[in-house]
Design a protein around this motif. Sequence first.
Motif, PDB file in Angstrom:
ATOM      1  N   SER A  17      14.772  96.601 -11.697  1.00 11.07           N
ATOM      2  CA  SER A  17      14.230  96.045 -10.452  1.00 11.07           C
ATOM      3  C   SER A  17      12.863  96.642 -10.138  1.00 11.07           C
ATOM      4  CB  SER A  17      15.206  96.273  -9.294  1.00 11.07           C
ATOM      5  OG  SER A  17      15.431  97.657  -9.090  1.00 11.07           O
ATOM      6  N   ASP A  18      12.644  97.900 -10.471  1.00  9.34           N
ATOM      7  CA  ASP A  18      11.339  98.523 -10.218  1.00  9.34           C
ATOM      8  C   ASP A  18      10.246  97.847 -11.034  1.00  9.34           C
ATOM      9  OD1 ASP A  18      12.519 100.358  -8.493  1.00  9.34           O
ATOM     10  OD2 ASP A  18      12.725 101.896 -10.047  1.00  9.34           O
ATOM     11  N   LEU A  19      10.559  97.519 -12.259  1.00 12.22           N
ATOM     12  CA  LEU A  19       9.592  96.827 -13.112  1.00 12.22           C
ATOM     13  C   LEU A  19       9.237  95.457 -12.536  1.00 12.22           C
ATOM     14  CD1 LEU A  19      10.034  98.242 -16.361  1.00 12.22           C
ATOM     15  CD2 LEU A  19       9.019  96.010 -16.529  1.00 12.22           C
ATOM     16  N   LEU A  20      10.255  94.722 -12.117  1.00 17.97           N
ATOM     17  CA  LEU A  20      10.030  93.400 -11.538  1.00 17.97           C
ATOM     18  C   LEU A  20       9.242  93.497 -10.232  1.00 17.97           C
ATOM     19  CD1 LEU A  20      13.561  91.938 -12.269  1.00 17.97           C
ATOM     20  CD2 LEU A  20      11.405  91.136 -13.270  1.00 17.97           C
ATOM     21  N   LEU A  21       9.578  94.473  -9.397  1.00 21.81           N
ATOM     22  CA  LEU A  21       8.858  94.646  -8.138  1.00 21.81           C
ATOM     23  C   LEU A  21       7.385  94.955  -8.378  1.00 21.81           C
ATOM     24  CD1 LEU A  21      11.505  96.660  -6.100  1.00 21.81           C
ATOM     25  CD2 LEU A  21      10.815  94.275  -5.742  1.00 21.81           C
ATOM     26  N   ARG A  76       1.723  92.962  -8.285  1.00 19.47           N
ATOM     27  CA  ARG A  76       0.442  92.669  -8.932  1.00 19.47           C
ATOM     28  C   ARG A  76       0.017  91.225  -8.703  1.00 19.47           C
ATOM     29  NH1 ARG A  76      -0.328  96.539 -13.892  1.00 19.47           N
ATOM     30  NH2 ARG A  76       1.046  98.230 -13.246  1.00 19.47           N
ATOM     31  N   VAL A  77       0.984  90.319  -8.702  1.00 17.39           N
ATOM     32  CA  VAL A  77       0.677  88.923  -8.390  1.00 17.39           C
ATOM     33  C   VAL A  77       0.137  88.848  -6.963  1.00 17.39           C
ATOM     34  CG1 VAL A  77       1.643  86.619  -8.008  1.00 17.39           C
ATOM     35  CG2 VAL A  77       2.353  87.961 -10.004  1.00 17.39           C
ATOM     36  N   GLN A  78       0.784  89.540  -6.039  1.00 21.34           N
ATOM     37  CA  GLN A  78       0.345  89.509  -4.647  1.00 21.34           C
ATOM     38  C   GLN A  78      -1.102  89.998  -4.516  1.00 21.34           C
ATOM     39  OE1 GLN A  78       2.160  92.209  -1.770  1.00 21.34           O
ATOM     40  NE2 GLN A  78       2.172  90.554  -0.263  1.00 21.34           N
ATOM     41  N   GLU A  79      -1.443  91.057  -5.213  1.00 17.45           N
ATOM     42  CA  GLU A  79      -2.822  91.563  -5.174  1.00 17.45           C
ATOM     43  C   GLU A  79      -3.804  90.493  -5.649  1.00 17.45           C
ATOM     44  OE1 GLU A  79      -3.074  95.151  -7.496  1.00 17.45           O
ATOM     45  OE2 GLU A  79      -1.465  96.106  -6.363  1.00 17.45           O
ATOM     46  N   THR A  80      -3.481  89.840  -6.746  1.00 16.49           N
ATOM     47  CA  THR A  80      -4.368  88.815  -7.300  1.00 16.49           C
ATOM     48  C   THR A  80      -4.498  87.635  -6.359  1.00 16.49           C
ATOM     49  OG1 THR A  80      -3.769  89.511  -9.536  1.00 16.49           O
ATOM     50  CG2 THR A  80      -4.824  87.362  -9.320  1.00 16.49           C
ATOM     51  N   VAL A  81      -3.390  87.216  -5.759  1.00 14.89           N
ATOM     52  CA  VAL A  81      -3.426  86.100  -4.808  1.00 14.89           C
ATOM     53  C   VAL A  81      -4.345  86.443  -3.638  1.00 14.89           C
ATOM     54  CG1 VAL A  81      -2.042  84.836  -3.099  1.00 14.89           C
ATOM     55  CG2 VAL A  81      -1.232  85.048  -5.459  1.00 14.89           C
ATOM     56  N   HIS A  82      -4.179  87.629  -3.076  1.00 12.24           N
ATOM     57  CA  HIS A  82      -5.022  88.023  -1.941  1.00 12.24           C
ATOM     58  C   HIS A  82      -6.493  88.090  -2.339  1.00 12.24           C
ATOM     59  CE1 HIS A  82      -2.524  88.930   1.627  1.00 12.24           C
ATOM     60  NE2 HIS A  82      -1.573  88.816   0.722  1.00 12.24           N
ATOM     61  N   GLU A  83      -6.779  88.631  -3.501  1.00 12.70           N
ATOM     62  CA  GLU A  83      -8.163  88.708  -3.964  1.00 12.70           C
ATOM     63  C   GLU A  83      -8.763  87.321  -4.154  1.00 12.70           C
ATOM     64  OE1 GLU A  83      -7.865  91.087  -7.493  1.00 12.70           O
ATOM     65  OE2 GLU A  83      -7.593  92.942  -6.356  1.00 12.70           O
ATOM     66  N   ALA A  84      -7.957  86.366  -4.573  1.00 10.48           N
ATOM     67  CA  ALA A  84      -8.446  85.004  -4.811  1.00 10.48           C
ATOM     68  C   ALA A  84      -8.690  84.236  -3.517  1.00 10.48           C
ATOM     69  CB  ALA A  84      -7.452  84.233  -5.689  1.00 10.48           C
ATOM     70  N   VAL A  85      -7.967  84.571  -2.454  1.00  8.40           N
ATOM     71  CA  VAL A  85      -7.998  83.768  -1.235  1.00  8.40           C
ATOM     72  C   VAL A  85      -8.831  84.393  -0.106  1.00  8.40           C
ATOM     73  CG1 VAL A  85      -6.545  82.849   0.641  1.00  8.40           C
ATOM     74  CG2 VAL A  85      -5.785  82.675  -1.747  1.00  8.40           C
ATOM     75  N   ASP A 131       3.444  82.487 -11.926  1.00 10.75           N
ATOM     76  CA  ASP A 131       2.633  83.100 -10.870  1.00 10.75           C
ATOM     77  C   ASP A 131       1.359  83.713 -11.440  1.00 10.75           C
ATOM     78  OD1 ASP A 131       4.523  82.482  -8.934  1.00 10.75           O
ATOM     79  OD2 ASP A 131       5.103  84.562  -8.547  1.00 10.75           O
ATOM     80  N   ASN A 132       1.488  84.461 -12.512  1.00  8.34           N
ATOM     81  CA  ASN A 132       0.316  85.120 -13.105  1.00  8.34           C
ATOM     82  C   ASN A 132      -0.705  84.104 -13.604  1.00  8.34           C
ATOM     83  OD1 ASN A 132       0.508  87.990 -12.911  1.00  8.34           O
ATOM     84  ND2 ASN A 132       2.294  87.879 -14.253  1.00  8.34           N
ATOM     85  N   GLN A 133      -0.241  83.056 -14.237  1.00  5.95           N
ATOM     86  CA  GLN A 133      -1.167  82.039 -14.723  1.00  5.95           C
ATOM     87  C   GLN A 133      -1.907  81.378 -13.566  1.00  5.95           C
ATOM     88  OE1 GLN A 133       1.112  79.341 -17.126  1.00  5.95           O
ATOM     89  NE2 GLN A 133       1.175  80.732 -18.870  1.00  5.95           N
TER      90      GLN A 133
END
Length: 168
Positions: free
Chosen positions: A4-8, A13-22, A151-153
Amino acid sequence: MKSSDLLLDAFARVQETVHEAVEGLSEEELAVRPDADANSVAWLVWHLARIQDDHVADAFGTAQLWSADGWAERFGLPFPEADTGYGHDRAQVAAVRAPAELLLAYYDAVHARTVAHVGSVTAAELGRVVDTRWDPPVTLGVRLVSVLTDDNQHAGQAAYVRGLVERR
């Protein structure tokens, strides 16, 4: 480290990228498309959030936030409520317009729900079958990796389109 730690970490990391993009883009900038057949930042982030909301809710037997928490009404998009953007044509992509605050609020709500579910997952639970429509049936682990890959793509594509918008 627990599974679960790996998945979290991956979802964070996806959340960081989304925020940076928006963050910092106007509604008009979020709607820019490199060409008539390309996706906008708004569409990419909305779509990745819809897919994550749909797939995670299904895997954990909960309601989608899109419907249950009134996000469909707040966005007011001209699509059926169950629409996730899969297979959208150029007109449908163009119809996805929203301010940054709304896009990020929905995405963050989906992210928080995902984290709440994934945070308690054990390694043994990752083998639980969540979708029997495929051969072989899809397990929770495979579904979560699939969501992360999608999500990453899409987050990466949104970051790329943002770069094009900023160069205009």
